[in-house]
Motif scaffolding. Structure first.
Motif, PDB file in Angstrom:
ATOM      1  N   THR A   1       0.836  -1.202   0.000  1.00 45.41           N
ATOM      2  CA  THR A   1       0.000   0.000   0.000  1.00 45.41           C
ATOM      3  C   THR A   1       0.867   1.245   0.000  1.00 45.41           C
ATOM      4  OG1 THR A   1      -0.169  -0.153   2.407  1.00 45.41           O
ATOM      5  CG2 THR A   1      -1.966  -1.085   1.116  1.00 45.41           C
ATOM      6  N   ASP A   2       2.060   1.116   0.554  1.00 45.84           N
ATOM      7  CA  ASP A   2       3.054   2.188   0.580  1.00 45.84           C
ATOM      8  C   ASP A   2       4.390   1.563   0.247  1.00 45.84           C
ATOM      9  OD1 ASP A   2       4.879   4.180   1.109  1.00 45.84           O
ATOM     10  OD2 ASP A   2       4.380   4.374   3.239  1.00 45.84           O
TER      11      ASP A   2
ATOM     12  N   ARG B   1       1.313  -1.483  -6.247  1.00 43.85           N
ATOM     13  CA  ARG B   1       0.644  -0.682  -5.228  1.00 43.85           C
ATOM     14  C   ARG B   1      -0.850  -0.980  -5.247  1.00 43.85           C
ATOM     15  NH1 ARG B   1       2.346   5.384  -3.434  1.00 43.85           N
ATOM     16  NH2 ARG B   1       1.070   5.463  -1.542  1.00 43.85           N
TER      17      ARG B   1
ATOM     18  N   ASP C   1      -5.574   0.421   0.017  1.00 39.20           N
ATOM     19  CA  ASP C   1      -5.422   0.259   1.462  1.00 39.20           C
ATOM     20  C   ASP C   1      -6.316  -0.872   1.948  1.00 39.20           C
ATOM     21  OD1 ASP C   1      -3.632   2.343   1.598  1.00 39.20           O
ATOM     22  OD2 ASP C   1      -5.133   3.831   2.171  1.00 39.20           O
TER      23      ASP C   1
END
Length: 320
Positions: free
Chosen positions: A18-19, A76, A79
Protein backbone atom coordinates in the motif's frame (compact mmCIF):
# COMPACT_ATOMS: atom_id res chain seq x y z
CA UNK A 1 3.59 -31.29 -25.78
CA UNK A 2 5.78 -31.78 -22.72
CA UNK A 3 8.79 -29.99 -21.33
CA UNK A 4 10.82 -26.95 -22.34
CA UNK A 5 7.98 -24.43 -22.21
CA UNK A 6 9.77 -22.06 -19.83
CA UNK A 7 12.60 -19.68 -20.63
CA UNK A 8 14.00 -19.83 -17.10
CA UNK A 9 12.77 -20.13 -13.55
CA UNK A 10 10.45 -17.62 -11.88
CA UNK A 11 11.40 -14.30 -13.46
CA UNK A 12 9.89 -12.18 -10.67
CA UNK A 13 7.83 -12.37 -7.51
CA UNK A 14 4.93 -9.94 -7.21
CA UNK A 15 4.75 -8.08 -3.89
CA UNK A 16 1.63 -6.12 -3.01
CA UNK A 17 2.23 -2.88 -1.09
CA UNK A 18 0.00 0.00 0.00
CA UNK A 19 3.05 2.19 0.58
CA UNK A 20 6.27 1.28 -1.25
CA UNK A 21 8.39 3.28 1.20
CA UNK A 22 9.10 0.57 3.81
CA UNK A 23 9.79 -2.01 1.09
CA UNK A 24 12.22 0.35 -0.67
CA UNK A 25 13.94 1.12 2.64
CA UNK A 26 14.59 -2.61 3.07
CA UNK A 27 15.34 -3.86 -0.44
CA UNK A 28 17.17 -0.79 -1.74
CA UNK A 29 18.44 0.96 1.37
CA UNK A 30 19.47 -2.08 3.41
CA UNK A 31 19.89 -4.97 0.93
CA UNK A 32 21.44 -3.02 -1.94
CA UNK A 33 18.89 -3.76 -4.66
CA UNK A 34 18.16 -1.12 -7.31
CA UNK A 35 15.01 0.47 -8.71
CA UNK A 36 15.19 -0.69 -12.34
CA UNK A 37 11.95 0.83 -13.57
CA UNK A 38 8.80 2.60 -12.42
CA UNK A 39 5.52 3.07 -14.22
CA UNK A 40 1.76 2.63 -14.25
CA UNK A 41 -0.52 -0.08 -15.60
CA UNK A 42 -3.91 1.35 -16.55
CA UNK A 43 -7.05 0.10 -14.84
CA UNK A 44 -8.48 -1.55 -18.01
CA UNK A 45 -5.20 -3.36 -18.74
CA UNK A 46 -4.76 -4.44 -15.12
CA UNK A 47 -8.34 -5.70 -14.87
CA UNK A 48 -8.09 -7.62 -18.13
CA UNK A 49 -5.02 -9.45 -16.85
CA UNK A 50 -5.64 -9.86 -13.13
CA UNK A 51 -9.42 -9.70 -12.92
CA UNK A 52 -12.44 -7.46 -12.65
CA UNK A 53 -12.15 -4.80 -9.99
CA UNK A 54 -8.38 -4.37 -10.21
CA UNK A 55 -7.70 -0.68 -10.69
CA UNK A 56 -4.78 1.35 -11.96
CA UNK A 57 -1.50 0.03 -10.59
CA UNK A 58 1.64 1.93 -9.79
CA UNK A 59 4.53 -0.51 -10.35
CA UNK A 60 8.14 -0.51 -9.16
CA UNK A 61 10.59 -3.09 -10.52
CA UNK A 62 13.57 -4.00 -8.33
CA UNK A 63 16.69 -5.88 -9.42
CA UNK A 64 19.92 -7.03 -7.81
CA UNK A 65 23.08 -6.08 -9.72
CA UNK A 66 20.95 -5.50 -12.79
CA UNK A 67 19.87 -9.14 -13.11
CA UNK A 68 16.97 -9.52 -15.55
CA UNK A 69 15.51 -12.38 -13.53
CA UNK A 70 15.02 -13.23 -9.87
CA UNK A 71 13.39 -9.79 -9.63
CA UNK A 72 10.82 -8.16 -7.36
CA UNK A 73 7.82 -6.32 -8.77
CA UNK A 74 6.05 -4.07 -6.28
CA UNK A 75 2.36 -3.50 -7.09
CA UNK A 76 0.64 -0.68 -5.23
CA UNK A 77 -2.72 -2.05 -4.10
CA UNK A 78 -5.64 -0.35 -2.28
CA UNK A 79 -5.42 0.26 1.46
CA UNK A 80 -6.49 -2.84 3.37
CA UNK A 81 -5.93 -4.54 6.72
CA UNK A 82 -2.45 -5.98 7.11
CA UNK A 83 -2.64 -9.79 6.95
CA UNK A 84 -0.66 -12.14 9.12
CA UNK A 85 2.73 -13.21 7.83
CA UNK A 86 2.59 -16.65 6.20
CA UNK A 87 4.34 -19.39 8.13
CA UNK A 88 5.82 -22.59 6.77
CA UNK A 89 2.80 -24.66 7.82
CA UNK A 90 0.36 -22.34 6.02
CA UNK A 91 -1.02 -23.25 2.60
CA UNK A 92 -0.12 -20.97 -0.29
CA UNK A 93 2.81 -18.72 -1.13
CA UNK A 94 5.26 -18.69 1.76
CA UNK A 95 8.55 -16.90 1.19
CA UNK A 96 11.04 -15.36 -1.20
CA UNK A 97 14.64 -16.47 -0.74
CA UNK A 98 17.96 -14.81 -1.41
CA UNK A 99 21.56 -15.65 -0.63
CA UNK A 100 23.64 -13.73 1.90
CA UNK A 101 27.41 -13.83 2.30
CA UNK A 102 27.17 -13.90 6.10
CA UNK A 103 23.88 -14.54 7.83
CA UNK A 104 25.09 -13.40 11.24
CA UNK A 105 26.04 -10.03 9.75
CA UNK A 106 22.65 -9.92 8.03
CA UNK A 107 20.84 -10.71 11.27
CA UNK A 108 22.73 -8.10 13.27
CA UNK A 109 22.47 -5.31 10.70
CA UNK A 110 18.77 -5.80 10.02
CA UNK A 111 17.92 -5.97 13.72
CA UNK A 112 19.81 -2.69 14.17
CA UNK A 113 17.82 -1.26 11.25
CA UNK A 114 14.57 -2.13 13.02
CA UNK A 115 13.59 -5.16 10.97
CA UNK A 116 11.83 -8.05 12.70
CA UNK A 117 12.86 -11.71 12.48
CA UNK A 118 10.54 -14.65 13.08
CA UNK A 119 13.43 -16.54 14.67
CA UNK A 120 17.19 -16.29 14.88
CA UNK A 121 19.12 -17.94 12.03
CA UNK A 122 19.34 -21.72 12.33
CA UNK A 123 21.21 -24.57 10.68
CA UNK A 124 19.51 -27.75 9.52
CA UNK A 125 20.34 -30.73 7.34
CA UNK A 126 18.58 -32.26 4.38
CA UNK A 127 19.47 -35.72 3.01
CA UNK A 128 20.48 -35.78 -0.65
CA UNK A 129 21.21 -39.34 -1.71
CA UNK A 130 24.00 -40.72 0.43
CA UNK A 131 25.05 -37.37 1.92
CA UNK A 132 23.65 -34.73 4.24
CA UNK A 133 23.63 -31.14 3.01
CA UNK A 134 23.85 -28.40 5.65
CA UNK A 135 21.58 -25.36 5.22
CA UNK A 136 21.90 -22.15 7.28
CA UNK A 137 18.92 -19.79 7.05
CA UNK A 138 17.15 -16.93 8.76
CA UNK A 139 13.46 -15.96 8.48
CA UNK A 140 12.75 -12.22 8.22
CA UNK A 141 9.28 -10.74 8.67
CA UNK A 142 9.63 -8.09 5.97
CA UNK A 143 7.27 -5.13 5.47
CA UNK A 144 3.67 -5.62 4.33
CA UNK A 145 3.36 -9.31 5.29
CA UNK A 146 6.22 -10.54 3.09
CA UNK A 147 8.53 -13.30 4.32
CA UNK A 148 12.19 -13.39 3.27
CA UNK A 149 14.38 -16.40 3.93
CA UNK A 150 18.05 -15.45 3.86
CA UNK A 151 20.26 -18.39 2.94
CA UNK A 152 23.99 -18.64 3.63
CA UNK A 153 24.86 -21.34 1.10
CA UNK A 154 27.59 -23.89 1.68
CA UNK A 155 27.92 -24.12 -2.11
CA UNK A 156 26.29 -21.20 -3.98
CA UNK A 157 24.51 -22.20 -7.17
CA UNK A 158 23.58 -20.07 -10.15
CA UNK A 159 23.28 -16.50 -8.96
CA UNK A 160 23.48 -13.68 -11.49
CA UNK A 161 24.24 -10.99 -8.90
CA UNK A 162 27.32 -12.77 -7.56
CA UNK A 163 28.49 -13.51 -11.11
CA UNK A 164 28.43 -9.76 -11.80
CA UNK A 165 29.67 -8.61 -8.39
CA UNK A 166 31.37 -11.35 -6.32
CA UNK A 167 31.79 -8.97 -3.36
CA UNK A 168 28.09 -8.18 -3.15
CA UNK A 169 26.45 -9.21 0.13
CA UNK A 170 23.02 -10.18 -1.29
CA UNK A 171 21.82 -11.79 -4.51
CA UNK A 172 18.68 -11.65 -6.59
CA UNK A 173 15.87 -14.02 -5.59
CA UNK A 174 17.37 -17.49 -5.61
CA UNK A 175 14.06 -19.25 -5.02
CA UNK A 176 10.40 -18.85 -4.10
CA UNK A 177 8.62 -21.12 -1.64
CA UNK A 178 5.10 -22.53 -1.62
CA UNK A 179 3.30 -25.01 0.65
CA UNK A 180 0.65 -27.09 -1.09
CA UNK A 181 -1.88 -29.81 -0.27
CA UNK A 182 -1.35 -31.76 -3.54
CA UNK A 183 2.41 -32.11 -3.79
CA UNK A 184 2.46 -34.46 -6.76
CA UNK A 185 0.20 -32.23 -8.86
CA UNK A 186 2.37 -29.16 -8.27
CA UNK A 187 5.69 -30.85 -8.95
CA UNK A 188 4.28 -32.53 -12.07
CA UNK A 189 2.98 -29.15 -13.27
CA UNK A 190 6.40 -27.48 -13.06
CA UNK A 191 8.60 -30.51 -13.66
CA UNK A 192 10.34 -32.02 -16.67
CA UNK A 193 7.21 -33.79 -17.93
CA UNK A 194 5.10 -30.68 -17.34
CA UNK A 195 6.32 -27.17 -18.10
CA UNK A 196 9.96 -28.18 -18.10
CA UNK A 197 11.84 -27.35 -14.90
CA UNK A 198 14.47 -29.81 -13.71
CA UNK A 199 14.03 -31.53 -10.36
CA UNK A 200 17.23 -31.04 -8.40
CA UNK A 201 15.93 -33.09 -5.51
CA UNK A 202 12.77 -34.42 -3.86
CA UNK A 203 13.25 -35.48 -0.23
CA UNK A 204 11.23 -36.21 2.88
CA UNK A 205 12.91 -35.42 6.18
CA UNK A 206 12.70 -34.04 9.70
CA UNK A 207 15.26 -31.90 11.54
CA UNK A 208 15.26 -29.86 14.78
CA UNK A 209 17.02 -26.95 13.03
CA UNK A 210 14.18 -26.62 10.53
CA UNK A 211 11.66 -26.77 13.36
CA UNK A 212 13.52 -23.95 15.14
CA UNK A 213 13.73 -21.82 11.98
CA UNK A 214 10.07 -22.20 11.00
CA UNK A 215 8.45 -22.53 14.45
CA UNK A 216 7.28 -26.05 13.70
CA UNK A 217 6.39 -28.69 16.31
CA UNK A 218 9.04 -31.30 17.24
CA UNK A 219 9.05 -34.25 14.89
CA UNK A 220 7.54 -32.36 11.95
CA UNK A 221 8.01 -34.30 8.71
CA UNK A 222 8.37 -32.24 5.53
CA UNK A 223 8.59 -33.16 1.89
CA UNK A 224 10.60 -30.71 -0.22
CA UNK A 225 11.11 -30.58 -3.98
CA UNK A 226 13.50 -28.13 -5.61
CA UNK A 227 12.68 -27.29 -9.23
CA UNK A 228 15.06 -25.22 -11.36
CA UNK A 229 15.41 -23.64 -14.77
CA UNK A 230 18.45 -22.03 -16.40
CA UNK A 231 17.90 -18.81 -14.42
CA UNK A 232 16.64 -17.79 -10.98
CA UNK A 233 14.35 -17.92 -9.18
CA UNK A 234 13.94 -21.62 -8.52
CA UNK A 235 10.76 -23.09 -7.00
CA UNK A 236 10.64 -24.88 -3.66
CA UNK A 237 7.48 -26.95 -3.28
CA UNK A 238 6.84 -28.11 0.29
CA UNK A 239 4.28 -30.20 2.12
CA UNK A 240 4.10 -30.91 5.85
CA UNK A 241 2.75 -34.33 6.72
CA UNK A 242 0.52 -33.05 9.55
CA UNK A 243 -2.24 -31.32 7.59
CA UNK A 244 -3.86 -29.96 10.77
CA UNK A 245 -1.13 -27.34 11.05
CA UNK A 246 -1.36 -23.88 9.55
CA UNK A 247 -3.91 -21.68 7.78
CA UNK A 248 -4.92 -21.55 4.12
CA UNK A 249 -3.68 -18.14 2.88
CA UNK A 250 -4.49 -18.53 -0.82
CA UNK A 251 -7.70 -16.47 -0.88
CA UNK A 252 -5.77 -13.38 0.31
CA UNK A 253 -2.72 -13.88 -1.92
CA UNK A 254 -4.12 -12.70 -5.24
CA UNK A 255 -1.88 -10.75 -7.61
CA UNK A 256 -2.65 -7.00 -7.83
CA UNK A 257 -5.29 -7.26 -5.08
CA UNK A 258 -3.56 -8.15 -1.82
CA UNK A 259 -0.51 -7.37 0.28
CA UNK A 260 2.68 -9.38 0.44
CA UNK A 261 3.92 -12.22 -1.75
CA UNK A 262 1.04 -12.55 -4.22
CA UNK A 263 2.21 -14.34 -7.34
CA UNK A 264 4.95 -15.21 -9.78
CA UNK A 265 5.88 -13.90 -13.21
CA UNK A 266 7.21 -16.56 -15.57
CA UNK A 267 8.54 -16.12 -19.11
CA UNK A 268 7.50 -18.77 -21.65
CA UNK A 269 8.52 -19.60 -25.22
CA UNK A 270 5.07 -19.97 -26.79
CA UNK A 271 2.21 -18.66 -24.66
CA UNK A 272 -0.63 -20.46 -26.42
CA UNK A 273 1.16 -23.81 -26.21
CA UNK A 274 2.17 -23.23 -22.58
CA UNK A 275 -1.35 -22.35 -21.48
CA UNK A 276 -2.75 -25.40 -23.31
CA UNK A 277 -0.23 -27.65 -21.56
CA UNK A 278 -0.91 -25.96 -18.21
CA UNK A 279 -4.63 -26.74 -18.53
CA UNK A 280 -3.80 -30.39 -19.29
CA UNK A 281 -1.78 -30.40 -16.06
CA UNK A 282 -4.67 -29.05 -13.95
CA UNK A 283 -4.30 -25.27 -14.17
CA UNK A 284 -7.27 -22.89 -14.12
CA UNK A 285 -7.08 -20.02 -16.62
CA UNK A 286 -8.42 -16.65 -15.43
CA UNK A 287 -7.14 -14.48 -18.28
CA UNK A 288 -6.60 -16.11 -21.67
CA UNK A 289 -3.62 -15.04 -23.80
CA UNK A 290 -3.87 -11.43 -24.94
CA UNK A 291 -1.61 -8.43 -25.58
CA UNK A 292 -0.26 -7.37 -22.20
CA UNK A 293 0.10 -3.90 -20.70
CA UNK A 294 2.79 -1.76 -22.28
CA UNK A 295 4.52 -1.12 -18.98
CA UNK A 296 6.21 -4.22 -17.55
CA UNK A 297 5.19 -6.45 -20.48
CA UNK A 298 5.93 -4.21 -23.52
CA UNK A 299 2.70 -5.42 -25.12
CA UNK A 300 3.88 -9.03 -25.29
CA UNK A 301 1.23 -11.78 -24.96
CA UNK A 302 0.27 -12.50 -21.35
CA UNK A 303 -2.05 -14.84 -19.46
CA UNK A 304 -3.03 -15.31 -15.83
CA UNK A 305 -3.81 -18.66 -14.25
CA UNK A 306 -3.77 -20.72 -11.09
CA UNK A 307 -1.53 -23.76 -10.77
CA UNK A 308 -3.18 -27.08 -9.74
CA UNK A 309 -2.88 -25.94 -6.11
CA UNK A 310 -4.40 -22.51 -6.70
CA UNK A 311 -1.16 -20.49 -6.80
CA UNK A 312 -1.40 -17.34 -8.98
CA UNK A 313 1.01 -17.24 -11.92
CA UNK A 314 1.32 -14.69 -14.71
CA UNK A 315 2.84 -15.99 -17.95
CA UNK A 316 4.42 -13.65 -20.49
CA UNK A 317 5.77 -14.69 -23.86
CA UNK A 318 9.50 -14.11 -24.16
CA UNK A 319 10.39 -11.20 -26.39
CA UNK A 320 13.70 -12.56 -27.66
Amino acid sequence: MTGNHLVGGVNAAFIGVTDPGPALDLYVGQLGWQVADEGVISAPAAARLWGEGVGELAVTVLTAAGAGHGRLVLLRVPDQPLPAHPRQADTGLIAINMYTRDIEVTYRQLVEAGQQWATKPATWEVPLGERMVTVTQGFLLAPQATDIVFVQPAQPRGTAAWDVDPERHYTELTSVVCHVPDFEAETRFWGADGLGLASWYDVTFSHPGLEALANLPPGTVMRLSFLAGPTTARIEVTRIADRTLGTDRRATQRTARHLGHTGWLVEVRDLEATVARAVELGATVHAAPHAGPEFLFAGRPVAFLDTPNGLPVTFVEHGG
